[in-house]
Design an enzyme around this catalytic site. Sequence first.
Site, short mmCIF file in Angstrom:
data_model
loop_
_atom_site.label_atom_id
_atom_site.label_comp_id
_atom_site.label_asym_id
_atom_site.label_seq_id
_atom_site.Cartn_x
_atom_site.Cartn_y
_atom_site.Cartn_z
CG ASP A 61 -5.02 2.64 1.36
OD1 ASP A 61 -5.96 2.26 1.91
OD2 ASP A 61 -3.76 2.49 1.50
CG HIS B 267 -1.69 -1.28 1.36
ND1 HIS B 267 -2.26 -1.96 2.44
CD2 HIS B 267 -2.10 -1.97 0.47
CE1 HIS B 267 -3.02 -2.88 2.25
NE2 HIS B 267 -2.96 -3.05 0.94
CB ALA C 219 -5.61 -9.96 -1.22
CB ALA D 120 15.33 -9.16 -3.13
N1 UDP Z 1 9.18 -6.02 -2.65
C1 UDP Z 1 10.49 -5.62 -2.77
N2 UDP Z 1 11.36 -6.60 -2.25
C2 UDP Z 1 10.85 -7.98 -1.78
C3 UDP Z 1 9.63 -8.22 -1.99
C4 UDP Z 1 8.48 -7.17 -2.26
O1 UDP Z 1 11.00 -4.63 -3.30
O2 UDP Z 1 11.57 -8.77 -1.43
C5 UDP Z 1 8.20 -4.70 -3.22
C6 UDP Z 1 7.79 -5.18 -4.74
O3 UDP Z 1 8.96 -4.60 -5.52
C7 UDP Z 1 6.50 -4.41 -4.74
C8 UDP Z 1 6.01 -4.46 -3.22
O4 UDP Z 1 7.04 -4.72 -2.35
O5 UDP Z 1 6.54 -2.93 -5.07
C9 UDP Z 1 4.90 -5.49 -2.93
O6 UDP Z 1 3.87 -5.11 -3.52
P1 UDP Z 1 2.92 -6.17 -3.87
O7 UDP Z 1 1.48 -5.61 -4.40
O8 UDP Z 1 3.43 -7.05 -5.14
O9 UDP Z 1 2.33 -7.15 -2.78
P2 UDP Z 1 1.96 -7.07 -1.40
O10 UDP Z 1 3.15 -7.24 -0.86
O11 UDP Z 1 1.18 -6.02 -1.22
O12 UDP Z 1 1.42 -8.73 -1.22
#
Ligand code: UDP
Length: 493
Positions: A120, A18, A398, A358
Amino acid sequence: MVTPKIHAAILASPGMGHLIPTMELAKRLTTHHGFDVTVFIVTTDSSDSDRTTTSKILQQTSNFNGINVVVTPPVDVSDKLDPNNPSLGLRIVLTMFESLPYIQSQILSMKFPPSVLIVDLFGTMVLPMARDLHMSTYVFFATNAWFSAVSIYLPFITNEAFSRHANDHEPLLIPGCEPLRFEDTLETFVAPWGPIHEGYVEAVKEILSVDGILMNTWQDLEPAAIKAVTENGILGQFAKGPVYSIGPLVRTVEPKEKTEGEKLILSWLDKQPDESVIYLSFGSGGTMSEAQMRELAYGLELSKQRFIWVVRQPMEEDASAAFFNTGKGGDGLAVVDYLPEGFVNRTSELGICVPMWAPQAEILKHPATGGFVTHCGWNSVLESILSGVPMVAWPLYAEQKMNATLLSEELGVAVRVKATDGGMVCREQIAMLIRRVMVDEDDICMRVKVKEYKLSGEKALSMFGSSHESLCQMAKDCEVHLHLNSEAKCRGA
Ligand code: UDP
């Protein structure tokens, strides 16, 4: 007369998924549309490591003039949750409720108070306060138009239709859009009479009365669903204000000081051939069982592809277990302890395992990355598309199953895993899907298609592109509201 600058407050509900698109929206409004923006980051009482990840994201935004960040004090809502069923959505909503007084007091004490509030999906409880303060109100669906359409239509779906969906597995019919199949449904839609469902319907009713709805998608990606939510004869008739498609807003790779770990990953990638590495990550919160993780490791080995895998502590019951704790596993174990014996040694020439987090945006943009095994969080999906990287879709929670369907069946940029009856995805299938994305000649069209969408996404955001124009229109509408609202304030309405 000089038009006053617009000051928008944007609320980011807890979770990296988010926070990241919220910061991107803030950047876009300040750099392209001259707004001042205050971002409220609502935090939970989660670990120090989660706070470290948040501050990393913020460091990347700190050089943006016009963005002011307010981090709300962490709140603990665990005593209000059922320990046997700790719903992720409910925890976020309760945290938002608890943070409301702080947000209100901060807004009221500002010298140049915001005239626009953007929340949001989890922040709708703040909207009545914003209306009392004569602010214009917007909701940012940081997701696609199809899921936005389903949400908008939710209050108009009868209990009978929900019941047939939950009990007889009938699809939910959404005007102008693909129906929502039972296999892709959300917990919220199959527990229709529970508090989570009712809370969501109430939130959507609030959303329908805001001044505008923003979606993180673009015209060429989802023409039919966008038509459905914007056109009057279809779903557009339900929302009071316009619906703007303003995406793809994704994290850009910015020059910044890299940590030692990040340097190691990126210099390893520099040594690999173009499009030869598969990246595996399940978002900021995705986790799997120990047995599934082992199967994934064996499948990866069988695929014989180079890889970077973000490995998390396995969790038996909860696929979103790491959502509030994106930094480290709390059990003190190293990643190798969760993996099959000898896996790391056997694959040391081929790939690397990264604990917990990462630099995803950088990895996906790297020329050596050629595929992405993803949980289909919308930010990950957009980052992959905008890097021209085809995907293996492995949805966990989700709206991710809907995203997987969109990617694999409509857009043709992903292949999707299929669990067996026991709920496991087996190693042979994992290896086969990874090879389809990385090397199979027959599936080369996935790579071609994703590159076409990459170009169309970039075009949408460029000057005169559909999403750029849409955000320009939203900015103009904010100006009109600013005048109308200040007149109303003067009249004491
Ligand atoms: N992300 C990252 N490194 C990681 C895991 C996630 O930078 O090891 C970032 C990814 O690039 C993205 C966000 O975290 O921008 C995850 O958002 P997403 O909507 O894909 O999934 P959520 O975490 O909300 O389930």
